[in-house]
Write a protein that holds these residues in place. Structure first.
Motif, PDB file in Angstrom:
ATOM      1  N   ARG A 290     -29.424 -29.132  57.660  1.00 51.76           N
ATOM      2  CA  ARG A 290     -30.637 -28.350  57.420  1.00 51.76           C
ATOM      3  C   ARG A 290     -30.422 -27.186  56.457  1.00 51.76           C
ATOM      4  O   ARG A 290     -31.219 -26.255  56.411  1.00 51.76           O
ATOM      5  N   ALA A 291     -29.348 -27.214  55.677  1.00 56.48           N
ATOM      6  CA  ALA A 291     -29.106 -26.167  54.681  1.00 56.48           C
ATOM      7  C   ALA A 291     -29.895 -26.455  53.416  1.00 56.48           C
ATOM      8  O   ALA A 291     -30.188 -27.610  53.093  1.00 56.48           O
ATOM      9  N   GLY A 292     -30.243 -25.401  52.681  1.00 59.33           N
ATOM     10  CA  GLY A 292     -30.854 -25.560  51.380  1.00 59.33           C
ATOM     11  C   GLY A 292     -29.787 -25.783  50.328  1.00 59.33           C
ATOM     12  O   GLY A 292     -28.617 -25.445  50.519  1.00 59.33           O
ATOM     13  N   ARG A 293     -30.188 -26.323  49.181  1.00 57.47           N
ATOM     14  CA  ARG A 293     -29.202 -26.693  48.191  1.00 57.47           C
ATOM     15  C   ARG A 293     -28.507 -25.490  47.561  1.00 57.47           C
ATOM     16  O   ARG A 293     -27.429 -25.629  46.989  1.00 57.47           O
ATOM     17  N   ASN A 294     -29.097 -24.284  47.654  1.00 53.12           N
ATOM     18  CA  ASN A 294     -28.485 -23.087  47.079  1.00 53.12           C
ATOM     19  C   ASN A 294     -27.818 -22.191  48.116  1.00 53.12           C
ATOM     20  O   ASN A 294     -27.265 -21.147  47.765  1.00 53.12           O
ATOM     21  N   ASP A 295     -27.855 -22.586  49.393  1.00 54.24           N
ATOM     22  CA  ASP A 295     -27.447 -21.663  50.459  1.00 54.24           C
ATOM     23  C   ASP A 295     -25.994 -21.216  50.340  1.00 54.24           C
ATOM     24  O   ASP A 295     -25.675 -20.038  50.568  1.00 54.24           O
ATOM     25  N   GLU A 296     -25.089 -22.129  50.000  1.00 51.56           N
ATOM     26  CA  GLU A 296     -23.675 -21.775  49.943  1.00 51.56           C
ATOM     27  C   GLU A 296     -23.411 -20.762  48.824  1.00 51.56           C
ATOM     28  O   GLU A 296     -22.752 -19.742  49.028  1.00 51.56           O
ATOM     29  N   TRP A 297     -23.929 -21.050  47.636  1.00 54.80           N
ATOM     30  CA  TRP A 297     -23.765 -20.125  46.522  1.00 54.80           C
ATOM     31  C   TRP A 297     -24.445 -18.789  46.804  1.00 54.80           C
ATOM     32  O   TRP A 297     -23.892 -17.721  46.513  1.00 54.80           O
ATOM     33  N   GLN A 298     -25.639 -18.808  47.360  1.00 53.05           N
ATOM     34  CA  GLN A 298     -26.366 -17.567  47.615  1.00 53.05           C
ATOM     35  C   GLN A 298     -25.628 -16.697  48.627  1.00 53.05           C
ATOM     36  O   GLN A 298     -25.592 -15.467  48.491  1.00 53.05           O
ATOM     37  N   TYR A 299     -25.043 -17.309  49.636  1.00 50.16           N
ATOM     38  CA  TYR A 299     -24.294 -16.536  50.626  1.00 50.16           C
ATOM     39  C   TYR A 299     -23.098 -15.866  49.962  1.00 50.16           C
ATOM     40  O   TYR A 299     -22.850 -14.670  50.167  1.00 50.16           O
ATOM     41  N   TRP A 300     -22.339 -16.638  49.164  1.00 49.22           N
ATOM     42  CA  TRP A 300     -21.175 -16.049  48.481  1.00 49.22           C
ATOM     43  C   TRP A 300     -21.612 -14.907  47.565  1.00 49.22           C
ATOM     44  O   TRP A 300     -20.998 -13.828  47.549  1.00 49.22           O
ATOM     45  N   ALA A 301     -22.659 -15.101  46.784  1.00 51.48           N
ATOM     46  CA  ALA A 301     -23.117 -14.090  45.838  1.00 51.48           C
ATOM     47  C   ALA A 301     -23.585 -12.823  46.558  1.00 51.48           C
ATOM     48  O   ALA A 301     -23.317 -11.700  46.104  1.00 51.48           O
ATOM     49  N   HIS A 302     -24.280 -12.987  47.690  1.00 54.63           N
ATOM     50  CA  HIS A 302     -24.752 -11.834  48.451  1.00 54.63           C
ATOM     51  C   HIS A 302     -23.570 -11.015  48.972  1.00 54.63           C
ATOM     52  O   HIS A 302     -23.601  -9.776  48.940  1.00 54.63           O
ATOM     53  N   GLN A 303     -22.525 -11.695  49.442  1.00 55.14           N
ATOM     54  CA  GLN A 303     -21.358 -10.993  49.964  1.00 55.14           C
ATOM     55  C   GLN A 303     -20.624 -10.210  48.885  1.00 55.14           C
ATOM     56  O   GLN A 303     -19.965  -9.211  49.155  1.00 55.14           O
ATOM     57  N   ASN A 304     -20.702 -10.679  47.648  1.00 51.18           N
ATOM     58  CA  ASN A 304     -19.968 -10.047  46.554  1.00 51.18           C
ATOM     59  C   ASN A 304     -20.862  -9.302  45.563  1.00 51.18           C
ATOM     60  O   ASN A 304     -20.369  -8.792  44.551  1.00 51.18           O
ATOM     61  N   ASP A 305     -22.171  -9.246  45.838  1.00 55.88           N
ATOM     62  CA  ASP A 305     -23.122  -8.549  44.972  1.00 55.88           C
ATOM     63  C   ASP A 305     -23.018  -9.036  43.531  1.00 55.88           C
ATOM     64  O   ASP A 305     -22.870  -8.251  42.584  1.00 55.88           O
ATOM     65  N   VAL A 306     -23.088 -10.363  43.373  1.00 59.09           N
ATOM     66  CA  VAL A 306     -22.977 -10.993  42.061  1.00 59.09           C
ATOM     67  C   VAL A 306     -24.279 -11.719  41.750  1.00 59.09           C
ATOM     68  O   VAL A 306     -24.835 -12.410  42.612  1.00 59.09           O
ATOM     69  N   ALA A 307     -24.772 -11.564  40.522  1.00 62.17           N
ATOM     70  CA  ALA A 307     -25.982 -12.271  40.102  1.00 62.17           C
ATOM     71  C   ALA A 307     -25.636 -13.703  39.714  1.00 62.17           C
ATOM     72  O   ALA A 307     -24.567 -13.971  39.143  1.00 62.17           O
ATOM     73  N   LEU A 308     -26.543 -14.615  40.007  1.00 65.48           N
ATOM     74  CA  LEU A 308     -26.334 -16.028  39.708  1.00 65.48           C
ATOM     75  C   LEU A 308     -27.382 -16.528  38.720  1.00 65.48           C
ATOM     76  O   LEU A 308     -28.505 -16.029  38.699  1.00 65.48           O
ATOM     77  N   PRO A 309     -27.032 -17.530  37.921  1.00 64.62           N
ATOM     78  CA  PRO A 309     -28.017 -18.133  37.021  1.00 64.62           C
ATOM     79  C   PRO A 309     -28.968 -19.049  37.786  1.00 64.62           C
ATOM     80  O   PRO A 309     -28.701 -19.447  38.914  1.00 64.62           O
ATOM     81  N   GLU A 310     -30.075 -19.371  37.171  1.00 64.68           N
ATOM     82  CA  GLU A 310     -31.041 -20.279  37.780  1.00 64.68           C
ATOM     83  C   GLU A 310     -30.604 -21.732  37.653  1.00 64.68           C
ATOM     84  O   GLU A 310     -30.823 -22.546  38.541  1.00 64.68           O
ATOM     85  N   ALA A 311     -29.992 -22.081  36.506  1.00 67.73           N
ATOM     86  CA  ALA A 311     -29.662 -23.482  36.235  1.00 67.73           C
ATOM     87  C   ALA A 311     -28.514 -23.958  37.119  1.00 67.73           C
ATOM     88  O   ALA A 311     -27.624 -23.196  37.487  1.00 67.73           O
ATOM     89  N   GLY A 312     -28.545 -25.233  37.441  1.00 64.16           N
ATOM     90  CA  GLY A 312     -27.459 -25.806  38.226  1.00 64.16           C
ATOM     91  C   GLY A 312     -27.631 -27.295  38.426  1.00 64.16           C
ATOM     92  O   GLY A 312     -28.708 -27.844  38.205  1.00 64.16           O
ATOM     93  N   CYS A 313     -26.544 -27.924  38.826  1.00 67.02           N
ATOM     94  CA  CYS A 313     -26.550 -29.346  39.185  1.00 67.02           C
ATOM     95  C   CYS A 313     -26.299 -29.461  40.678  1.00 67.02           C
ATOM     96  O   CYS A 313     -25.524 -28.687  41.250  1.00 67.02           O
ATOM     97  N   THR A 314     -26.926 -30.437  41.326  1.00 69.96           N
ATOM     98  CA  THR A 314     -26.721 -30.623  42.760  1.00 69.96           C
ATOM     99  C   THR A 314     -26.095 -31.982  43.036  1.00 69.96           C
ATOM    100  O   THR A 314     -26.323 -32.957  42.315  1.00 69.96           O
ATOM    101  N   PHE A 315     -25.310 -32.037  44.099  1.00 77.79           N
ATOM    102  CA  PHE A 315     -24.639 -33.258  44.545  1.00 77.79           C
ATOM    103  C   PHE A 315     -24.802 -33.349  46.056  1.00 77.79           C
ATOM    104  O   PHE A 315     -24.904 -32.328  46.741  1.00 77.79           O
ATOM    105  N   ASP A 316     -24.825 -34.569  46.579  1.00 80.54           N
ATOM    106  CA  ASP A 316     -25.025 -34.706  48.019  1.00 80.54           C
ATOM    107  C   ASP A 316     -23.721 -34.668  48.804  1.00 80.54           C
ATOM    108  O   ASP A 316     -23.725 -34.837  50.014  1.00 80.54           O
ATOM    109  N   ARG A 317     -22.605 -34.429  48.107  1.00 80.21           N
ATOM    110  CA  ARG A 317     -21.310 -34.279  48.791  1.00 80.21           C
ATOM    111  C   ARG A 317     -20.515 -33.212  48.063  1.00 80.21           C
ATOM    112  O   ARG A 317     -20.510 -33.133  46.830  1.00 80.21           O
ATOM    113  N   ALA A 318     -19.791 -32.397  48.848  1.00 83.38           N
ATOM    114  CA  ALA A 318     -19.016 -31.313  48.253  1.00 83.38           C
ATOM    115  C   ALA A 318     -17.930 -31.839  47.328  1.00 83.38           C
ATOM    116  O   ALA A 318     -17.620 -31.219  46.306  1.00 83.38           O
ATOM    117  N   ASP A 319     -17.314 -32.987  47.667  1.00 81.53           N
ATOM    118  CA  ASP A 319     -16.221 -33.485  46.828  1.00 81.53           C
ATOM    119  C   ASP A 319     -16.722 -33.884  45.443  1.00 81.53           C
ATOM    120  O   ASP A 319     -15.972 -33.783  44.457  1.00 81.53           O
TER     121      ASP A 319
END
Length: 306
Positions: free
Chosen positions: A203-232
């Motif tokens: 039930r996670a969103g496709r940006n949740d992992e990156w957004q959590y990391w960025a929030h912890q480090n106060d880093v801005a992220l770009p809008e563009a990205g590619c998504t995959f259904d597996r981390a590997d």
């Protein structure tokens, strides 16, 4: 509802009724039981006659359970489940038979598979069946003995054992880091292509992992990205210089050691999610599951017990 003799016909009818009540369709029940639709209908009618009650209201395009049908479904599902579990336990008291395990795909590939040989060799009579998926298991209707989840540990009604913790950090190829001036410059991520695991946990969103990391480090992220259904797959894309992925510590050690991936800035953060082994509470004392947990402990996969 009168009490019938538990003849073979009645037991067969009860099994047929349970499948039909789960599917709410005689046609789908027939497909699952390898019978004709008329054979399923006949079995249900015979069962209703033996019990002296109506179990289904047959409408033109759907079935509806009567109140008696609802009561019977609950009782039959519970007791058939107990019988199935007992039969499986009778087969596996000496750690033989089948162990059916559901595991997230990348965890299976990157953590479990490099270690699995020792489990197979330790329990040669135990047939290990691995299936990979990101979705949670329905232990009431699926034949898994246990599953490994990456999540928050809140799995109501299940026995839960916390496995290892996790941390995450951005990774990419050395050439990509050089081309985008990433070494020591996390702010340069805004000019990069982000590689997302679209389903890092249930039930996670496709940006949740990156957004959590960025929030912890106060880093801005770009809008563009590619998504995959597996981390590997996201990690493989990072290796090939396509962009920057979030790497979990348990997945990237080999690539970091070999130089196929680099961490351009040391900003790892503890993951809010952890790995858990889950099973039905009535299966928690199963010798097969206990053996699997003990093996996980021996191989560094368990940090705490719930």
């Amino acid at each position: 509802m009168r009490l019938p003799r538990l003849t073979g016909s009645v037991l067969s009818g009860l099994h047929c009724f349970l499948i039909a009540a789960d599917q709410m369709s005689f046609t789908r029940a027939a497909e699952m039981l390898c019978l004709t639709q008329s054979a399923v209908s006949h079995k249900i009618k015979n069962l209703e006659a033996a019990l002296g009650v109506t179990l289904f209201i047959r409408q033109p395009r759907k079935l509806v359970l009567t109140e008696e049908g609802k009561r019977l479904k609950e009782v039959v599902a519970h007791n058939f489940g107990d019988i199935a579990n007992e039969l499986r336990d009778l087969k596996t008291q000496e750690l033989s038979g089948d162990l059916n395990v559901s595991v997230p795909p990348t965890f299976a590939q990157r953590w479990l598979m490099p270690r699995l040989k020792s489990f197979i060799e330790k329990y040669p009579a135990l047939r290990f069946h691995l299936r990979t998926r990101n979705e949670l298991v329905d232990f009431q209707t699926e034949s898994f003995d246990c599953a490994i989840y990456f999540g928050d540990g809140k799995y109501n009604g299940l026995h839960v054992v916390q496995l290892m913790d996790e941390s995450m950090v951005p990774v990419c190829s050395h050439d990509y880091a050089i081309a985008h001036d990433l070494y020591g410059n996390p702010e340069k991520l805004v000019s990069c292509l982000l590689l997302h695991d679209a389903a890092p946990w249930a039930r996670a969103g496709r940006n949740d992992e990156w957004q959590y990391w960025a929030h912890q480090n106060d880093v801005a992220l770009p809008e563009a990205g590619c998504t995959f259904d597996r981390a590997d797959l996201a990690l493989q894309a990072a290796e090939r210089g396509i962009g920057v992925a979030i790497g979990r510590a348990s997945f990237i050690a080999e690539q970091i050691a070999s130089g196929r991936l680099v961490t351009p800035f040391p900003l790892a953060v503890p993951s809010p999610q952890h790995y858990y082994l889950v099973c039905r509470k009535d299966m928690a004392d199963s010798p097969r599951i206990k053996a699997f947990i003990d093996w996980l402990v021996e191989n560094g996969g368990v940090v705490a017990r719930n």
